[in-house]
Write a protein that holds these residues in place. Sequence first.
Motif, short mmCIF file in Angstrom:
data_model
loop_
_atom_site.label_atom_id
_atom_site.label_comp_id
_atom_site.label_asym_id
_atom_site.label_seq_id
_atom_site.Cartn_x
_atom_site.Cartn_y
_atom_site.Cartn_z
N GLU A 1 -57.41 39.06 -59.82
CA GLU A 1 -56.00 38.05 -59.78
C GLU A 1 -55.16 38.36 -61.03
N ILE A 2 -55.84 38.49 -62.10
CA ILE A 2 -54.79 38.61 -63.45
C ILE A 2 -54.08 39.89 -63.22
N ILE A 3 -54.61 41.11 -63.06
CA ILE A 3 -53.79 42.31 -62.93
C ILE A 3 -52.55 42.13 -61.73
N SER A 4 -53.15 41.60 -60.81
CA SER A 4 -52.39 41.49 -59.41
C SER A 4 -50.99 40.82 -59.94
N LYS A 5 -51.23 39.62 -60.82
CA LYS A 5 -50.26 38.64 -61.21
C LYS A 5 -49.36 39.46 -62.13
N ALA A 6 -50.08 40.00 -63.05
CA ALA A 6 -49.47 40.90 -64.21
C ALA A 6 -48.71 41.53 -63.79
N ASN A 7 -48.96 42.50 -62.58
CA ASN A 7 -47.98 43.74 -62.08
C ASN A 7 -46.84 43.12 -61.50
N LYS A 8 -46.90 41.61 -60.87
CA LYS A 8 -46.01 41.37 -60.05
C LYS A 8 -44.94 40.81 -60.91
N VAL A 9 -45.49 40.17 -62.26
CA VAL A 9 -44.60 39.69 -63.36
C VAL A 9 -43.69 40.87 -63.77
N LEU A 10 -44.58 41.79 -64.14
CA LEU A 10 -43.81 43.34 -64.61
C LEU A 10 -42.96 43.59 -63.61
#
Length: 162
Positions: free
Chosen positions: A129-138
Motif C-alpha cells: 500500500e505504501i509503495i503503491s501510493k508513494a509511486n502514485k505521488v511521485l
Amino acid sequence: MQIDVGYFYFVKDDFFHIINDPELMRNKENGIKRPCYFCFKSKENDKIIWFIPVSTKVDKYKKIYENKIQKQIKLGKNPSIDTIVFGYVANTYSTFLIQNMFPVTEDYIESQYIKNKVAITLSNKLQNEIISKANKVLNLYNHGMKNIIFPNIDNILKQLLK
C-alpha cells in the motif's frame, strides 16, 4: 551496507547538512535516533532509495488526513488520500508521511532500525500500500504537481546525482 526494501533505516546527519532543505524531517538531538524511515528503491535510478518518514504522532496526522478528506468532499470528489498512510510498526500504530518523502543514496544511510535484535519490517499488505501510493505521488509530482511533496526533491536529486 545492504539496503533491503521494506525495512527501516536512519539517515546520517551529514545528509541534512549537505541537503539544506527546510522541509526535511531532520534527526532529533540527544542521541535519540528519530525519525526512522521506511524505504524502497527508485524505479528510475538504481542509486536512489526513497525514504518515507514515520511518526507516532497519529492524532496530529489523523486531523490533517480528515481535513484533506473534507476538502475533497466539498469539491465533489470521491475522497482518496495518498500522501498519508496509517499502520503498525513494531506493534506501534504509526503514520507514514509520503508527503515528506525524499531521495537518498547509500552513502547517507547510517544504520538499519533494529529492535530486540530483529530488523523491523511491515506486513506485505502495508508495504504494498505504501509503495503503491508513494509511486502514485511521485508520478503526480513528476507531472507537475510539485506541492504534493514538501521537500524539493528535484533539488535533492540534483545534489545527490552530481
